[in-house]
Write a protein that holds these residues in place. Structure first.
Motif, PDB file in Angstrom:
ATOM      1  N   VAL A  40       0.853  -1.185   0.000  1.00 41.70           N
ATOM      2  CA  VAL A  40       0.000   0.000   0.000  1.00 41.70           C
ATOM      3  C   VAL A  40       0.889   1.235   0.000  1.00 41.70           C
ATOM      4  O   VAL A  40       1.876   1.289   0.740  1.00 41.70           O
ATOM      5  N   GLN A  41       0.541   2.188  -0.849  1.00 47.97           N
ATOM      6  CA  GLN A  41       1.282   3.440  -0.843  1.00 47.97           C
ATOM      7  C   GLN A  41       0.460   4.489  -0.109  1.00 47.97           C
ATOM      8  O   GLN A  41      -0.723   4.663  -0.402  1.00 47.97           O
ATOM      9  N   CYS A  42       1.066   5.127   0.853  1.00 43.50           N
ATOM     10  CA  CYS A  42       0.384   6.155   1.632  1.00 43.50           C
ATOM     11  C   CYS A  42       0.993   7.507   1.286  1.00 43.50           C
ATOM     12  O   CYS A  42       2.183   7.730   1.493  1.00 43.50           O
ATOM     13  N   LEU A  43       0.166   8.377   0.745  1.00 46.53           N
ATOM     14  CA  LEU A  43       0.636   9.715   0.369  1.00 46.53           C
ATOM     15  C   LEU A  43       0.277  10.702   1.465  1.00 46.53           C
ATOM     16  O   LEU A  43      -0.811  10.647   2.016  1.00 46.53           O
ATOM     17  N   TYR A  44       1.196  11.578   1.776  1.00 47.80           N
ATOM     18  CA  TYR A  44       0.923  12.557   2.831  1.00 47.80           C
ATOM     19  C   TYR A  44       1.364  13.947   2.403  1.00 47.80           C
ATOM     20  O   TYR A  44       2.138  14.105   1.450  1.00 47.80           O
ATOM     21  N   ASN A  45       0.875  14.916   3.114  1.00 41.85           N
ATOM     22  CA  ASN A  45       1.261  16.307   2.882  1.00 41.85           C
ATOM     23  C   ASN A  45       2.709  16.479   3.339  1.00 41.85           C
ATOM     24  O   ASN A  45       3.094  15.965   4.387  1.00 41.85           O
ATOM     25  N   MET A  46       3.492  17.195   2.560  1.00 42.34           N
ATOM     26  CA  MET A  46       4.922  17.342   2.892  1.00 42.34           C
ATOM     27  C   MET A  46       5.160  18.038   4.237  1.00 42.34           C
ATOM     28  O   MET A  46       6.254  17.974   4.783  1.00 42.34           O
ATOM     29  N   LEU A  47       4.103  18.631   4.780  1.00 36.94           N
ATOM     30  CA  LEU A  47       4.188  19.229   6.121  1.00 36.94           C
ATOM     31  C   LEU A  47       4.530  18.171   7.164  1.00 36.94           C
ATOM     32  O   LEU A  47       5.119  18.463   8.197  1.00 36.94           O
ATOM     33  N   PHE A  48       4.148  16.913   6.847  1.00 32.71           N
ATOM     34  CA  PHE A  48       4.364  15.823   7.789  1.00 32.71           C
ATOM     35  C   PHE A  48       5.622  15.008   7.478  1.00 32.71           C
ATOM     36  O   PHE A  48       5.792  13.913   8.000  1.00 32.71           O
ATOM     37  N   ALA A  49       6.467  15.554   6.620  1.00 31.46           N
ATOM     38  CA  ALA A  49       7.669  14.835   6.190  1.00 31.46           C
ATOM     39  C   ALA A  49       8.474  14.256   7.346  1.00 31.46           C
ATOM     40  O   ALA A  49       8.944  13.122   7.260  1.00 31.46           O
ATOM     41  N   ALA A 114      -1.330   6.193   8.807  1.00 32.57           N
ATOM     42  CA  ALA A 114      -1.510   7.292   9.747  1.00 32.57           C
ATOM     43  C   ALA A 114      -0.208   8.030  10.004  1.00 32.57           C
ATOM     44  O   ALA A 114       0.881   7.478   9.875  1.00 32.57           O
ATOM     45  N   ILE A 115      -0.351   9.306  10.351  1.00 34.12           N
ATOM     46  CA  ILE A 115       0.780  10.127  10.781  1.00 34.12           C
ATOM     47  C   ILE A 115       0.675  10.159  12.296  1.00 34.12           C
ATOM     48  O   ILE A 115      -0.338  10.618  12.839  1.00 34.12           O
ATOM     49  N   ASP A 116       1.701   9.638  12.944  1.00 38.02           N
ATOM     50  CA  ASP A 116       1.693   9.591  14.405  1.00 38.02           C
ATOM     51  C   ASP A 116       2.015  10.983  14.949  1.00 38.02           C
ATOM     52  O   ASP A 116       3.114  11.492  14.751  1.00 38.02           O
ATOM     53  N   LEU A 117       1.050  11.587  15.583  1.00 30.94           N
ATOM     54  CA  LEU A 117       1.243  12.934  16.133  1.00 30.94           C
ATOM     55  C   LEU A 117       1.230  12.898  17.658  1.00 30.94           C
ATOM     56  O   LEU A 117       0.912  13.896  18.312  1.00 30.94           O
ATOM     57  N   SER A 118       1.548  11.728  18.235  1.00 32.48           N
ATOM     58  CA  SER A 118       1.435  11.558  19.680  1.00 32.48           C
ATOM     59  C   SER A 118       2.154  12.687  20.435  1.00 32.48           C
ATOM     60  O   SER A 118       3.233  13.124  19.996  1.00 32.48           O
ATOM     61  N   PRO A 119       1.556  13.158  21.507  1.00 36.87           N
ATOM     62  CA  PRO A 119       0.400  12.575  22.197  1.00 36.87           C
ATOM     63  C   PRO A 119      -0.964  12.922  21.585  1.00 36.87           C
ATOM     64  O   PRO A 119      -1.974  12.451  22.087  1.00 36.87           O
ATOM     65  N   ARG A 120      -0.979  13.719  20.507  1.00 38.33           N
ATOM     66  CA  ARG A 120      -2.258  14.026  19.858  1.00 38.33           C
ATOM     67  C   ARG A 120      -2.719  12.812  19.062  1.00 38.33           C
ATOM     68  O   ARG A 120      -1.907  11.939  18.752  1.00 38.33           O
ATOM     69  N   THR A 121      -3.992  12.787  18.694  1.00 38.81           N
ATOM     70  CA  THR A 121      -4.515  11.653  17.936  1.00 38.81           C
ATOM     71  C   THR A 121      -3.886  11.637  16.544  1.00 38.81           C
ATOM     72  O   THR A 121      -3.641  12.701  15.963  1.00 38.81           O
TER      73      THR A 121
END
Ligand SMILES: *[C@@H]1O[C@H](CO)[C@@H](O)[C@H](O)[C@H]1NC(C)=O
Length: 193
Positions: A40-49, A114-121
Motif C-alpha cells: 500500500v502506498q500512503c501519500l501525505y502532505n509534505m508538512l508531515f515529512a 496514519a501520521i503519528d502525532l502523539s500525544p495528539r490523535t
C-alpha cells in the motif's frame, strides 16, 4: 464559446462529484490472497515529512492498533520491519510504502495509514484499506452460478430443439396432408372415375 462552456460545466461537476465520492467513501477494497504480499502506498502532505508514520489495523470496536511505525523524525528515507510488516518512508516523495508479506486469512479487516502525532490523535491518510478474502467470493460464484447457467443453457437447448422439432413436424404434417388426397374431395374424385 457557449459550446465550450457547456462542455466545461459537466466536466467540473463530474470532477466535484468524483472528489466528493472519494472524500465520503474513503475506503478501498483489496483482495486478500493467502501467501501473497500486500503493498500500500500512503501519500501525505509534505508538512508531515518529519513526523512518524504508522500502519494501523482498525478493529470494529476500540482504538486503532499500530502494527508498524517509523521511530525517527529525520528527513532521510527510512525502512523499518516488524515481523511480516515493512514500512518504507521516503519524505522527499511525501509517501511511505507498507508491505505485509505472506498474507493470512486472519489479516482480513480494515487498515489505515496514519501520521503519528502523539500525544495528539494520529492523522489518518485516506483511503482506508479494506482487506477481504476474494477467493470466497469466487467460490460462491462458482457454486451458485454454475448450476443456474447449466440449467439456463439446458433449457435453451431443449426449447430450441423443441421449437425446431415442432416446426419441422408441422411442415412435415402439412406436406403429408397436402400430398394425401383430401378426404372431402375423395368422393368427388371417385365418382368422376
Ligand atoms: C513478498 O515479499 C518478500 C519480501 O519483500 C519477498 O521475499 C517475497 O518474494 C514476496 N512474495 C511474493 C509472493 O511476492
Amino acid at each position: 464559446m457557449g459550446r465550450t462552456r457547456l462542455r466545461g460545466w459537466p466536466r467540473l461537476l463530474l470532477l466535484l462529484w468524483v472528489s466528493g465520492l472519494r472524500a465520503a467513501e474513503e475506503e478501498e477494497s483489496q483482495c486478500l490472497l493467502e501467501g501473497r504480499n500486500l503493498t500500500v502506498q500512503c501519500l501525505y502532505n509534505m508538512l508531515f515529512a518529519s513526523n512518524l508514520k504508522a500502519w494501523q489495523r482498525v478493529p470494529s470496536q476500540g482504538p486503532p492498533q499500530t502494527l508498524i511505525r517509523t521511530n525517527t523524525t529525520s528527513l532521510s528515507p527510512k525502512k523499518v520491519q516488524n515481523g511480516r510488516y515493512l514500512l518504507e518512508d521516503d519524505p522527499s516523495n511525501s509517501a511511505f510504502n507498507v508491505t505485509v508479506t505472506g498474507l493470512r486469512r486472519q489479516d482480513a479487516g480494515l487498515y489505515q495509514c496514519a501520521i503519528d502525532l502523539s500525544p495528539r490523535t494520529p492523522r489518518v491518510l485516506p483511503p482506508r484499506i479494506r482487506l477481504a478474502l476474494c477467493g470466497g467470493g469466487l467460490f460462491a460464484f462458482d457454486l451458485s452460478s454454475l448450476p443456474l447457467l447449466t440449467i439456463v443453457l439446458a433449457c435453451g437447448f431443449i426449447l430450441n430443439k423443441g421449437l425446431v422439432f415442432s416446426v419441422m413436424s408441422v411442415l412435415l404434417w402439412k406436406g403429408c396432408a397436402s400430398g394425401k388426397p383430401n378426404p372431402g374431395k375423395q368422393p368427388a374424385e371417385t365418382s368422376r372415375s
